[in-house]
Enzyme design. Structure first.
Site, mmCIF file in Angstrom:
data_model
loop_
_atom_site.group_PDB
_atom_site.id
_atom_site.type_symbol
_atom_site.label_atom_id
_atom_site.label_comp_id
_atom_site.label_asym_id
_atom_site.label_seq_id
_atom_site.Cartn_x
_atom_site.Cartn_y
_atom_site.Cartn_z
ATOM 1 N N PRO A 73 0.811 -1.223 0.000
ATOM 2 C CG PRO A 73 -0.389 -1.314 2.008
ATOM 3 C CD PRO A 73 0.574 -2.070 1.171
ATOM 4 N NE ARG B 221 -8.340 -6.386 -19.972
ATOM 5 C CZ ARG B 221 -8.572 -5.239 -20.623
ATOM 6 N NH1 ARG B 221 -7.756 -4.218 -20.510
ATOM 7 N NH2 ARG B 221 -9.643 -5.116 -21.380
ATOM 8 C CG ASP C 265 -9.832 -1.594 -22.122
ATOM 9 O OD1 ASP C 265 -10.887 -2.057 -22.534
ATOM 10 O OD2 ASP C 265 -8.811 -2.263 -21.883
ATOM 11 C CD GLU D 16 0.912 -4.957 11.333
ATOM 12 O OE1 GLU D 16 0.860 -3.755 11.029
ATOM 13 O OE2 GLU D 16 -0.090 -5.665 11.518
#
Ligand code: ADE
Length: 201
Positions: A66, A131, A146, A93
């Site tokens: 993150p 993809r 897209d 963690e």
């Protein structure tokens, strides 16, 4: 789609278990954090050993975290041109900072939320990247239009029936007038983007 890509020989995906490179008899891959605090931190040795055997010419090593750069379509396009990627999935963690500092080329986050494990993030990343490899999608044109590839959200799509419960398909799409259809799609894409994602404009 990932299965098809592999069957066509356009991508090879392999999941490896970090425990295979653990150094101690208990095959530990995480330990308590220096300085104290909750949870466990993933150790550097198993990761370094794994990279030692898996890394090859031109390999790029990514850490899913993150704390990473937020993943987007442009990054997916860039990474779809690479020949060999290793994705490290963090757990617990976090991962010993020396991994990010010395062993990886990029840190990637798939969004501003925290998963229990980087494996889901790695799958999301892999799907978006694979993809885009030429030949993976049935219709080569479909990736180019897209959402985000154009810089905008995608326009709405419709298929049969023309009328469902009185909810009609926009008339212009039935007109056969390709210029008018293109203009309508562009207009709707712009409207939608302005409404929902003004940051993209
Ligand atoms: N691991 C946990 N949360 C994550 C996220 N948002 N992106 C990438 N890896 C993660």
């Amino acid at each position: 789609m990932l299965k098809r890509a592999q069957e066509k020989g356009l991508a090879i995906l392999e999941a490896v278990d970090l425990r295979s490179w653990a150094v101690d008899t208990h095959r530990t891959t995480a330990d308590a954090p220096y300085g104290g605090g909750p949870g466990m931190v993933m150790k550097i040795e198993p990761i370094a050993r794994a990279l030692g055997t898996l890394r090859g010419e031109g390999t790029r090593v990514l850490l899913m975290t993150p704390q990473g750069r937020r993943f987007n379509q442009r990054m997916a396009e860039t990474y779809s041109r690479e020949s060999h990627l290793i994705l490290i999935c963090g757990h617990y963690e976090g991962v010993d900072q020396r991994v990010a500092d010395h062993l990886v080329d990029d840190e990637v986050s798939i969004g501003d939320y925290v998963l229990t494990n980087g494996a889901l993030a790695a799958l999301v990343f892999t799907d978006a990247v694979v993809r885009l490899i030429p030949g993976v999608l049935g219709d080569a044109a479909s990736a180019a239009q897209d959402s985000f590839s154009t810089g905008l959200l995608d326009h709405p799509h419709y298929t049969r029936p023309e009328n469902f419960n009185g909810w009609r398909v926009p008339e212009v799409l039935l007109s056969g007038n390709h210029a008018a259809i293109e203009a309508w799609r562009r207009k709707r894409a712009l409207e939608l983007t302005r409404q929902r994602r003004p940051d993209l404009i």
